[in-house]
Write a protein that holds these residues in place. Structure first.
Motif, PDB file in Angstrom:
ATOM      1  N   TYR A  92       0.861  -1.197   0.000  1.00 31.34           N
ATOM      2  CA  TYR A  92       0.000   0.000   0.000  1.00 31.34           C
ATOM      3  C   TYR A  92       0.888   1.234   0.000  1.00 31.34           C
ATOM      4  O   TYR A  92       1.759   1.394   0.874  1.00 31.34           O
ATOM      5  CB  TYR A  92      -0.884  -0.026   1.245  1.00 31.34           C
ATOM      6  CG  TYR A  92      -1.694   1.227   1.509  1.00 31.34           C
ATOM      7  CD1 TYR A  92      -2.834   1.517   0.776  1.00 31.34           C
ATOM      8  CD2 TYR A  92      -1.335   2.105   2.532  1.00 31.34           C
ATOM      9  CE1 TYR A  92      -3.595   2.643   1.040  1.00 31.34           C
ATOM     10  CE2 TYR A  92      -2.081   3.241   2.805  1.00 31.34           C
ATOM     11  CZ  TYR A  92      -3.209   3.500   2.054  1.00 31.34           C
ATOM     12  OH  TYR A  92      -3.958   4.624   2.331  1.00 31.34           O
ATOM     13  N   ASN A 138     -11.300  -6.372   1.577  1.00 33.63           N
ATOM     14  CA  ASN A 138     -10.287  -6.824   0.633  1.00 33.63           C
ATOM     15  C   ASN A 138     -10.596  -8.240   0.158  1.00 33.63           C
ATOM     16  O   ASN A 138     -10.110  -8.662  -0.887  1.00 33.63           O
ATOM     17  CB  ASN A 138      -8.897  -6.792   1.279  1.00 33.63           C
ATOM     18  CG  ASN A 138      -8.362  -5.388   1.415  1.00 33.63           C
ATOM     19  OD1 ASN A 138      -8.300  -4.640   0.441  1.00 33.63           O
ATOM     20  ND2 ASN A 138      -7.987  -5.012   2.626  1.00 33.63           N
ATOM     21  N   SER A 161     -12.991   0.734   1.537  1.00 37.51           N
ATOM     22  CA  SER A 161     -12.993   1.868   0.617  1.00 37.51           C
ATOM     23  C   SER A 161     -14.305   1.904  -0.148  1.00 37.51           C
ATOM     24  O   SER A 161     -15.055   0.922  -0.173  1.00 37.51           O
ATOM     25  CB  SER A 161     -11.823   1.776  -0.370  1.00 37.51           C
ATOM     26  OG  SER A 161     -12.035   0.702  -1.281  1.00 37.51           O
ATOM     27  N   CYS A 162     -14.563   3.039  -0.799  1.00 35.17           N
ATOM     28  CA  CYS A 162     -15.765   3.145  -1.631  1.00 35.17           C
ATOM     29  C   CYS A 162     -15.719   2.164  -2.799  1.00 35.17           C
ATOM     30  O   CYS A 162     -16.757   1.651  -3.235  1.00 35.17           O
ATOM     31  CB  CYS A 162     -15.911   4.570  -2.162  1.00 35.17           C
ATOM     32  SG  CYS A 162     -16.281   5.792  -0.884  1.00 35.17           S
ATOM     33  N   HIS A 163     -14.530   1.910  -3.308  1.00 35.22           N
ATOM     34  CA  HIS A 163     -14.381   0.979  -4.422  1.00 35.22           C
ATOM     35  C   HIS A 163     -14.749  -0.446  -4.010  1.00 35.22           C
ATOM     36  O   HIS A 163     -15.348  -1.197  -4.795  1.00 35.22           O
ATOM     37  CB  HIS A 163     -12.945   1.024  -4.946  1.00 35.22           C
ATOM     38  CG  HIS A 163     -12.642   0.014  -6.009  1.00 35.22           C
ATOM     39  ND1 HIS A 163     -13.134   0.106  -7.285  1.00 35.22           N
ATOM     40  CD2 HIS A 163     -11.915  -1.135  -5.963  1.00 35.22           C
ATOM     41  CE1 HIS A 163     -12.723  -0.933  -7.993  1.00 35.22           C
ATOM     42  NE2 HIS A 163     -11.985  -1.697  -7.222  1.00 35.22           N
ATOM     43  N   LYS A 164     -14.387  -0.820  -2.781  1.00 32.89           N
ATOM     44  CA  LYS A 164     -14.585  -2.196  -2.334  1.00 32.89           C
ATOM     45  C   LYS A 164     -15.892  -2.403  -1.573  1.00 32.89           C
ATOM     46  O   LYS A 164     -16.352  -3.541  -1.432  1.00 32.89           O
ATOM     47  CB  LYS A 164     -13.395  -2.633  -1.474  1.00 32.89           C
ATOM     48  CG  LYS A 164     -12.096  -2.658  -2.267  1.00 32.89           C
ATOM     49  CD  LYS A 164     -10.891  -3.020  -1.419  1.00 32.89           C
ATOM     50  CE  LYS A 164      -9.637  -3.019  -2.283  1.00 32.89           C
ATOM     51  NZ  LYS A 164      -8.426  -3.356  -1.507  1.00 32.89           N
ATOM     52  N   PRO A 166     -19.103  -1.999  -2.262  1.00 39.06           N
ATOM     53  CA  PRO A 166     -20.270  -2.666  -2.865  1.00 39.06           C
ATOM     54  C   PRO A 166     -20.249  -4.187  -2.776  1.00 39.06           C
ATOM     55  O   PRO A 166     -21.307  -4.821  -2.794  1.00 39.06           O
ATOM     56  CB  PRO A 166     -20.220  -2.199  -4.328  1.00 39.06           C
ATOM     57  CG  PRO A 166     -19.567  -0.861  -4.262  1.00 39.06           C
ATOM     58  CD  PRO A 166     -18.510  -1.008  -3.201  1.00 39.06           C
ATOM     59  N   LYS A 167     -19.072  -4.791  -2.660  1.00 41.92           N
ATOM     60  CA  LYS A 167     -19.014  -6.252  -2.634  1.00 41.92           C
ATOM     61  C   LYS A 167     -19.616  -6.854  -1.361  1.00 41.92           C
ATOM     62  O   LYS A 167     -19.850  -8.052  -1.290  1.00 41.92           O
ATOM     63  CB  LYS A 167     -17.571  -6.733  -2.819  1.00 41.92           C
ATOM     64  CG  LYS A 167     -16.641  -6.426  -1.670  1.00 41.92           C
ATOM     65  CD  LYS A 167     -15.270  -7.085  -1.850  1.00 41.92           C
ATOM     66  CE  LYS A 167     -14.438  -6.429  -2.903  1.00 41.92           C
ATOM     67  NZ  LYS A 167     -13.052  -6.985  -2.940  1.00 41.92           N
ATOM     68  N   GLU A 184     -18.158   5.761   2.350  1.00 39.12           N
ATOM     69  CA  GLU A 184     -18.505   4.347   2.181  1.00 39.12           C
ATOM     70  C   GLU A 184     -19.970   4.097   2.521  1.00 39.12           C
ATOM     71  O   GLU A 184     -20.654   3.320   1.836  1.00 39.12           O
ATOM     72  CB  GLU A 184     -17.596   3.491   3.060  1.00 39.12           C
ATOM     73  CG  GLU A 184     -16.141   3.491   2.613  1.00 39.12           C
ATOM     74  CD  GLU A 184     -15.176   3.070   3.698  1.00 39.12           C
ATOM     75  OE1 GLU A 184     -13.967   3.027   3.428  1.00 39.12           O
ATOM     76  OE2 GLU A 184     -15.630   2.797   4.842  1.00 39.12           O
ATOM     77  N   THR A 187     -21.986   5.260  -0.353  1.00 41.00           N
ATOM     78  CA  THR A 187     -21.866   4.302  -1.450  1.00 41.00           C
ATOM     79  C   THR A 187     -22.789   3.105  -1.237  1.00 41.00           C
ATOM     80  O   THR A 187     -23.428   2.609  -2.169  1.00 41.00           O
ATOM     81  CB  THR A 187     -20.410   3.819  -1.583  1.00 41.00           C
ATOM     82  OG1 THR A 187     -19.571   4.930  -1.921  1.00 41.00           O
ATOM     83  CG2 THR A 187     -20.279   2.749  -2.663  1.00 41.00           C
TER      84      THR A 187
END
Length: 279
Positions: A92, A138, A161-164, A166-167, A184, A187
């Motif tokens: 990271y 993750n 994170s906002c990217h992760k 939704p899963k 988050e 989101t």
């Protein structure tokens, strides 16, 4: 208190400028290396708070892996259930601004994808022998779903994170508690106001919600109460790891039987203590 954490451990490369950050230029400052990853950070803070912690993560077969293991020796973390892969160890890279907030970050967490449902199958007995389990986003959606379906202990989750985030939508009803930040939470729910986002998450089955609001504190919502737990004022320090320490404090407090409000206050104190320890 025996707690399992399933998630990422990586090498943090952190840069802090000496003054205002100038984009597209080489900025004088400080660069430090340290162990990181949401899962590892939470596990380390839980161990520092007195919990018996097992970390299930994935590492590579490179010098960075040995560096991470050396960092973790003496921290009280049990890594016996972690997975060794042929991929690069997770890494990271974060650049802070002059106020200590993240300006930009990149991560390479592909090794964590090796924590598949098949890999977790032989580890679920260990997870279920504890008092609780913390997950981070993750992990793949399939792995999150597998753990949620087979866990017999309270599940706590950090969206990362906002990217992760939704899963995790499919496992919300299985969660005892979740700790998103404001972005988050938006989101996940489409709601900008923390109060509305927390209520939306609880309506989807999450028992307790803690939305991190940075310097304003934590908005908490549970079956017993909801409200704002103010943050403890801090000097200008890099804030990397604050949310992970908050998650550790919340988890331990809830497993000890504290109320939603008291858990939020305990989490804020844990976050403050972790950041002050870096000075």
């Amino acid at each position: 208190m025996k707690i399992t954490v399933v998630g990422g451990m990586n090498l943090d490369i952190l840069g802090s400028p000496n003054g205002p950050l100038l984009a597209r230029d080489s900025n004088p400052g400080r660069v430090t290396l340290r162990p990181g990853g949401v899962g590892r950070n939470i596990a380390a803070r839980l161990a520092s708070l007195g919990a018996d912690v097992s970390l299930i993560t994935a590492l590579g077969s490179d010098p960075q892996a040995e560096m991470l293991l050396n960092f973790c020796r003496g921290s009280g973390l049990d890594l016996s259930l972690s997975l060794k892969t042929d991929l690069p160890s997770p890494c990271y890279l974060c650049i802070h601004d002059e106020e200590g907030d993240m300006a930009l970050a990149l991560n390479d967490m592909q090794a964590v994808d090796q924590l598949t449902p098949a890999a977790m199958e032989s580890r679920m007995d260990a997870v279920n022998s504890g008092d609780g389990c913390v997950l981070d986003a993750n992990l793949s959606p399939d792995t999150l779903a597998y753990i949620a379906a087979h866990a017999r202990v309270p599940l706590f989750l950090d969206p990362v994170s906002c990217h992760k985030a939704p899963k995790i939508q499919g496992i919300l009803p299985a969660l005892f508690a979740i700790k998103p930040n404001r972005m988050e939470a938006e989101t996940l729910t489409g709601e900008q106001a923390p109060q509305m986002a927390a209520r939306a998450l609880r309506a989807r089955g999450v028992q307790r919600v803690f939305i991190s609001l940075g310097e304003k504190g934590v908005y908490f919502s549970g079956p017993d109460e909801e409200g704002l737990s103010p943050a403890i004022p801090l000097p200008a320090v890099p804030l990397t790891g604050a949310g992970d320490a908050l998650m550790a404090g919340l988890t331990l407090a809830l497993l000890q039987g504290k109320s939603t409000k008291d858990a939020a206050a305990f989490g804020c104190r844990a976050s403050y203590d972790a950041l002050m320890a870096t000075l």
